[in-house]
Structures are given as C-alpha cells and as structure tokens.
Design an enzyme around this catalytic site. Structure first.
Site, PDB file in Angstrom:
ATOM      1  N   LYS A 171      13.835  90.386  67.972  1.00  0.00           N
ATOM      2  CA  LYS A 171      12.894  89.680  66.839  1.00  0.00           C
ATOM      3  C   LYS A 171      13.288  88.254  67.046  1.00  0.00           C
ATOM      4  O   LYS A 171      14.232  87.719  67.411  1.00  0.00           O
ATOM      5  CB  LYS A 171      12.902  90.214  65.590  1.00  0.00           C
ATOM      6  N   ARG A 197      16.990 100.787  65.050  1.00  0.00           N
ATOM      7  CA  ARG A 197      15.940 100.806  66.048  1.00  0.00           C
ATOM      8  C   ARG A 197      15.896  99.701  67.130  1.00  0.00           C
ATOM      9  O   ARG A 197      15.857  98.592  66.609  1.00  0.00           O
ATOM     10  CB  ARG A 197      14.360 100.797  65.304  1.00  0.00           C
TER      11      ARG A 197
END
Ligand code: PMM
Length: 279
Positions: A204, A245
C-alpha cells in the site's frame, strides 16, 4: 491470505492476473508458496477507481473461484455485492471478504446470516471514488474501533453467527498515511473487539511514502514494496493478527515462521496467523 486480483486496474499488480487462466495460475502459485487462503476479487478498490457492473464482476471472479476451489484451495471472495458473494459461495468459495463491512449492499448481512461461513467486516467509509475525502478522525483508532463495533452489532442483529466474524481496520481505505501507522501501532485495541483480526498492508502507498527516494521525494512504486510489506507483516503478526492479506506469500510466510520461532524462545505468547480456518 494470498491476493488474486482479477481486475484490469489494481494499484498493486496493474492487472497482471486479469485473464482468468492467469489468475488461476497465480492463485495456484500462491498456494504453492504456502497460502492458507486465496482471496479472489473482481473490483479494484484503488482510491478513485470506478466500479464495474455486477455482471462484469461475476464474469471475472466465478471462473477463477470455480477452478481454485476445484484444486482444493480455501477460496475467499473479495466483494461488496451480495449477489457476487452468493454466486461465489455456490461456486466453491468458503469465505466472504467485504471491504464495506456490510454497508455497500443491504442484502449482504442477511446472506451471511444464512451462509454460516467466515465473513470479514472491514472498516469502510464509502466507495473508492471519493473515500479519501472521508479520512477525518478525532482519534483514528478509537473511531475505527467504534465504527467496527457498530458493524459487528449490525451483523449479529441480522443473524450472522458470532463465530463467523473477522474484523479488519481497513488500511488505506479513507486513511491518510499517518492513520495507517497509528492503527498498526495500536492493533491491540482492534483485537480487543474480541474477533480475529485481518490486516491488509501489502504494497500500500503508505509504505511507498516511507520508502520515498530521498533525492526526488518520489514514492517507491508498488512493485518494489514487498520487503516493507514483510516487515509490517512480522510486526502485525507479533501483535496477534489472525490473518495477513498479502501479494507475496512466500516472503511473508518465511518471516512469520521466523517470528514464531523467536516468540517460542522468548516464551512470549505470540499468536500467529498460522492457524487454519475451521471450515
Ligand atoms: N485491501 C485491498 C482489497 N481488499 N480486503 C481486506 N479485507 N483488507 C484490505 O486491506 C484490502 C482488501 C486493496 O488492495 P489490493 O488492490 O492489492 O487488493
């Protein structure tokens, strides 16, 4: 949990697995690396992304879910739509990952009440197109925990079995970079909700910002954020997160196994995301 994005526009892999056969091959490779779960998604949640119609989302995910489930994988479907979740469960998925925490589709909680399967409620404040405008908090951790508690209450009220609920603070979703770091540093407060916690930090942009080129200030591109992801994964695992994840399963699993060994030596209780889903 390994990520299988069946989208042409994901921020993290730029649509590398868009063709169903490529997505299936990618999912099988993640299982080979040691993933317990593969998470198949057909809608990009990149900030600013437009939503595909439901038929398109179904067209993307169902063949991939079918083949991975047939190969013996525990498949999770990453969707905000009850119709997609229902069809994916019929096709072999055994878990639903809803980044909207049941807010995007009023039919989702009633479906999950019937499905009796693990259901991830992520913290969410609106669709990708405008979500970053909602990154306003008094205290981000307290606010996220309070909002997740409301979603847990709504799910329980709708009849979702308590043992099915998993919570996720939603890193990068209506969060400024500093919000993500605060949430990671105080994951214990998310765990105090009493549910297994899932964290999705992989590749991210808040990691890209920390790794920005000192000369130009340009953030590190998503394709070169896996070592940073591994570091965050280890720290999150040491805080008792149930599921990570990630896009690169191999490096995360190695790092988490080393963390577990370290934890055993120091006699610390380090709950790690190695336990299999009881499904
Ligand atoms: N992040 C993305 C997509 N799905 N699901 C959960 N539960 N948590 C997340 O943090 C999350 C998610 C966006 O990342 P991607 O585009 O690489 O899939």
């Amino acid at each position: 949990m390994g990520v299988v994005n069946v989208t042409p526009d994901s921020f993290s892999d730029g649509g590398r697995s868009f063709a169903p056969q490529a997505a299936v091959a990618h999912g099988l490779a993640l299982l080979e690396q040691g993933a317990d779960i593969v998470d198949v998604g057909g809608e990009s949640t990149r900030p600013g992304a437009a939503r595909p119609p439901a038929e398109e989302e179904l067209r993307r995910v169902l063949p991939v879910v079918r083949e991975l489930a047939a190969a013996g994988a525990t498949v999770s479907v990453d969707t905000m739509r009850a119709e997609v979740a229902a069809r994916a469960l019929d096709t072999g998925a055994r878990m639903v990952n809803d980044v909207s925490g049941g807010l995007a589709d009023p039919a989702m909680l009633p479906l999950m009440a019937r499905a009796n399967t693990p259901y991830v409620l992520m913290h969410w404040r609106g669709h990708s197109a405008g979500m970053q405008a909602n990154a306003r908090y008094d205290d981000v951790v307290t606010d996220v925990v309070d909002e997740l508690r409301l979603r847990i209450d709504a799910a329980l009220e709708a009849g979702v079995p308590p043992g099915c609920l998993v919570v996720d603070p939603g890193l990068g979703f209506a969060k400024a970079p500093g919000h993500n770091w605060e949430l990671l540093a105080r994951l214990g407060e998310v765990r105090a909700l009493g549910r297994p916690v899932l964290v999705g930090a992989s590749r991210k942009s808040f990691l890209g910002q920390v790794l920005a080129d000192p000369a130009t200030g340009r953030p590190r591109p998503a394709s070169s954020r896996d070592a940073a992801t591994t570091a965050v994964s280890v720290l999150a695992a040491a805080q008792g997160v149930w599921c990570l994840r990630v896009h690169d399963v191999g490096s995360t699993l190695d790092a988490v196994r080393v963390t577990a060994r370290w934890g055993a030596e120091t006699a610390a209780t380090v709950p790690l995301p190695l336990q299999r889903l009881g499904v």
